[in-house]
Design a protein around this motif. Structure first.
Motif, PDB file in Angstrom:
ATOM      1  N   UNK A   3       0.834  -1.199   0.000  1.00  0.00           N
ATOM      2  CA  UNK A   3       0.000   0.000   0.000  1.00  0.00           C
ATOM      3  C   UNK A   3       0.865   1.243   0.000  1.00  0.00           C
ATOM      4  N   UNK A   4       1.913   1.229   0.781  1.00  0.00           N
ATOM      5  CA  UNK A   4       2.807   2.381   0.835  1.00  0.00           C
ATOM      6  C   UNK A   4       3.516   2.569  -0.498  1.00  0.00           C
ATOM      7  N   UNK A   5       3.968   1.470  -1.118  1.00  0.00           N
ATOM      8  CA  UNK A   5       4.644   1.580  -2.403  1.00  0.00           C
ATOM      9  C   UNK A   5       3.691   2.044  -3.491  1.00  0.00           C
ATOM     10  N   UNK A   6       2.477   1.545  -3.474  1.00  0.00           N
ATOM     11  CA  UNK A   6       1.504   1.964  -4.478  1.00  0.00           C
ATOM     12  C   UNK A   6       1.184   3.433  -4.335  1.00  0.00           C
ATOM     13  N   UNK A   7       1.144   3.905  -3.109  1.00  0.00           N
ATOM     14  CA  UNK A   7       0.812   5.301  -2.879  1.00  0.00           C
ATOM     15  C   UNK A   7       1.946   6.238  -3.245  1.00  0.00           C
ATOM     16  N   UNK A   8       3.179   5.790  -3.209  1.00  0.00           N
ATOM     17  CA  UNK A   8       4.292   6.655  -3.544  1.00  0.00           C
ATOM     18  C   UNK A   8       4.314   6.977  -5.027  1.00  0.00           C
ATOM     19  N   UNK A   9       3.606   6.211  -5.821  1.00  0.00           N
ATOM     20  CA  UNK A   9       3.520   6.502  -7.238  1.00  0.00           C
ATOM     21  C   UNK A   9       2.548   7.617  -7.556  1.00  0.00           C
ATOM     22  N   UNK A  10       1.767   8.046  -6.586  1.00  0.00           N
ATOM     23  CA  UNK A  10       0.816   9.134  -6.801  1.00  0.00           C
ATOM     24  C   UNK A  10       1.560  10.436  -6.968  1.00  0.00           C
ATOM     25  N   UNK A  11       0.922  11.401  -7.604  1.00  0.00           N
ATOM     26  CA  UNK A  11       1.556  12.699  -7.768  1.00  0.00           C
ATOM     27  C   UNK A  11       1.613  13.413  -6.444  1.00  0.00           C
ATOM     28  N   UNK A  12       2.642  14.158  -6.219  1.00  0.00           N
ATOM     29  CA  UNK A  12       2.813  14.880  -4.965  1.00  0.00           C
ATOM     30  C   UNK A  12       1.841  16.035  -4.855  1.00  0.00           C
ATOM     31  N   UNK A  13       1.485  16.373  -3.646  1.00  0.00           N
ATOM     32  CA  UNK A  13       0.622  17.514  -3.386  1.00  0.00           C
ATOM     33  C   UNK A  13      -0.830  17.297  -3.748  1.00  0.00           C
ATOM     34  N   UNK A  14      -1.248  16.101  -3.960  1.00  0.00           N
ATOM     35  CA  UNK A  14      -2.620  15.800  -4.320  1.00  0.00           C
ATOM     36  C   UNK A  14      -3.498  15.948  -3.085  1.00  0.00           C
ATOM     37  N   UNK A  15      -4.236  17.039  -3.003  1.00  0.00           N
ATOM     38  CA  UNK A  15      -5.018  17.263  -1.790  1.00  0.00           C
ATOM     39  C   UNK A  15      -6.450  16.795  -1.916  1.00  0.00           C
ATOM     40  N   UNK A  16      -7.020  16.857  -3.080  1.00  0.00           N
ATOM     41  CA  UNK A  16      -8.417  16.496  -3.208  1.00  0.00           C
ATOM     42  C   UNK A  16      -8.624  15.142  -3.826  1.00  0.00           C
ATOM     43  N   UNK A  17      -7.747  14.765  -4.717  1.00  0.00           N
ATOM     44  CA  UNK A  17      -7.869  13.467  -5.364  1.00  0.00           C
ATOM     45  C   UNK A  17      -8.895  13.504  -6.470  1.00  0.00           C
ATOM     46  N   UNK A  18      -8.747  12.656  -7.476  1.00  0.00           N
ATOM     47  CA  UNK A  18      -9.665  12.642  -8.591  1.00  0.00           C
ATOM     48  C   UNK A  18     -11.048  12.158  -8.219  1.00  0.00           C
ATOM     49  N   UNK A  19     -11.194  11.474  -7.114  1.00  0.00           N
ATOM     50  CA  UNK A  19     -12.500  10.933  -6.742  1.00  0.00           C
ATOM     51  C   UNK A  19     -13.378  11.976  -6.072  1.00  0.00           C
ATOM     52  N   UNK A  20     -12.892  13.222  -5.950  1.00  0.00           N
ATOM     53  CA  UNK A  20     -13.704  14.273  -5.346  1.00  0.00           C
ATOM     54  C   UNK A  20     -13.841  14.138  -3.850  1.00  0.00           C
ATOM     55  N   UNK A  21     -12.796  13.641  -3.188  1.00  0.00           N
ATOM     56  CA  UNK A  21     -12.848  13.490  -1.737  1.00  0.00           C
ATOM     57  C   UNK A  21     -13.120  14.837  -1.084  1.00  0.00           C
ATOM     58  N   UNK A  22     -13.918  14.825  -0.066  1.00  0.00           N
ATOM     59  CA  UNK A  22     -14.236  16.028   0.678  1.00  0.00           C
ATOM     60  C   UNK A  22     -13.021  16.464   1.478  1.00  0.00           C
ATOM     61  N   UNK A  23     -12.478  17.662   1.214  1.00  0.00           N
ATOM     62  CA  UNK A  23     -11.290  18.087   1.960  1.00  0.00           C
ATOM     63  C   UNK A  23     -11.539  18.144   3.465  1.00  0.00           C
ATOM     64  N   UNK A  24     -12.761  18.453   3.856  1.00  0.00           N
ATOM     65  CA  UNK A  24     -13.025  18.507   5.292  1.00  0.00           C
ATOM     66  C   UNK A  24     -12.946  17.115   5.925  1.00  0.00           C
ATOM     67  N   UNK A  25     -13.284  16.081   5.191  1.00  0.00           N
ATOM     68  CA  UNK A  25     -13.150  14.720   5.714  1.00  0.00           C
ATOM     69  C   UNK A  25     -11.674  14.388   5.911  1.00  0.00           C
ATOM     70  N   UNK A  26     -10.841  14.787   4.970  1.00  0.00           N
ATOM     71  CA  UNK A  26      -9.406  14.563   5.109  1.00  0.00           C
ATOM     72  C   UNK A  26      -8.854  15.371   6.280  1.00  0.00           C
ATOM     73  N   UNK A  27      -9.342  16.595   6.429  1.00  0.00           N
ATOM     74  CA  UNK A  27      -8.901  17.425   7.556  1.00  0.00           C
ATOM     75  C   UNK A  27      -9.315  16.796   8.884  1.00  0.00           C
ATOM     76  N   UNK A  28     -10.522  16.246   8.932  1.00  0.00           N
ATOM     77  CA  UNK A  28     -10.974  15.585  10.165  1.00  0.00           C
ATOM     78  C   UNK A  28     -10.126  14.355  10.470  1.00  0.00           C
ATOM     79  N   UNK A  29      -9.803  13.580   9.438  1.00  0.00           N
ATOM     80  CA  UNK A  29      -8.972  12.397   9.632  1.00  0.00           C
ATOM     81  C   UNK A  29      -7.576  12.798  10.101  1.00  0.00           C
ATOM     82  N   UNK A  30      -7.032  13.847   9.514  1.00  0.00           N
ATOM     83  CA  UNK A  30      -5.703  14.333   9.916  1.00  0.00           C
ATOM     84  C   UNK A  30      -5.727  14.794  11.380  1.00  0.00           C
ATOM     85  N   UNK A  31      -6.775  15.525  11.776  1.00  0.00           N
ATOM     86  CA  UNK A  31      -6.889  16.001  13.161  1.00  0.00           C
ATOM     87  C   UNK A  31      -7.033  14.823  14.126  1.00  0.00           C
TER      88      UNK A  31
END
Length: 185
Positions: free
Chosen positions: A24-52
């Motif tokens: 999973x870690x190796x697969x994720x390192x192939x992603x582009x850097x700085x991808x904050x929202x993702x192509x799937x339209x992830x809710x940034x507030x959900x990511x912020x809540x998970x980070x918090x």
């Protein structure tokens, strides 16, 4: 002819479980850097809540290390490097308010006071420190394992950078489990 079982019972993660995080870690390192929202339209507030939440979880784990260090001063040299890494994890997730330096061995009251705000999924660290070193280490290992498992499960629906951070911290948690159960920190 089958191999006889190992004479020593193994505890902690096996190589296979540690390596389960690696793909999973190796697969994720192939992603582009700085991808904050993702192509799937992830809710940034959900990511912020998970980070918090991840920051709070790391802060609480640091509090648990503080409680064990205060209650079992003979383990301080072994646990402080692991605790410092947990504090770095909290800061990486944007936390760090409560993850202050470890209290001195003689200042066990501050460890108990800081532990009073523990999460509902985790009992108060001061109340759960066992009376012997082996059980205290096993308790920390169980807390690290449970948190690493939750972080691995959260990888699926998060943006690239956060997913990479979660995978990295989960792998570090699995390494902490090994160091707490079998290795020497």
């Amino acid at each position: 002819m089958p191999f006889p079982p190992s004479p020593r019972a193994r505890s902690g993660p096996r190589r296979r479980s540690l390596l389960a995080v690696a793909p999973a870690a190796l697969a994720l390192t192939g992603c582009t850097g700085g991808d904050s929202g993702g192509p799937s339209g992830d809710d940034p507030s959900a990511a912020d809540r998970l980070r918090a939440r991840a920051a709070r979880d790391s802060e609480r784990l640091a509090e648990r290390y503080d409680a064990v260090i205060a209650a079992r001063p003979g383990l301080a040299g072994r646990l402080r490097p692991l605790r410092e890494e947990v504090v770095r994890h909290a800061r990486a997730f944007g936390g760090g308010r409560k993850a202050s330096p470890s209290p001195s061995v003689s200042d066990s009251s501050s460890a108990s006071a800081s532990a009073s705000g523990a999460a509902s999924w985790w009992p108060s660290p001061a109340a759960t420190v066992p009376g012997n070193d082996k059980d205290a280490l096993a308790g920390l290992a169980a807390a690290e394992r449970e948190l690493a498992d939750r972080r691995v499960k959260a990888l699926g629906g998060v943006p690239g950078e956060l997913a990479r951070l979660l995978a990295s911290v989960a792998a570090a948690g699995a390494a902490h489990v090994y160091l707490l159960t079998e290795g020497a920190a």
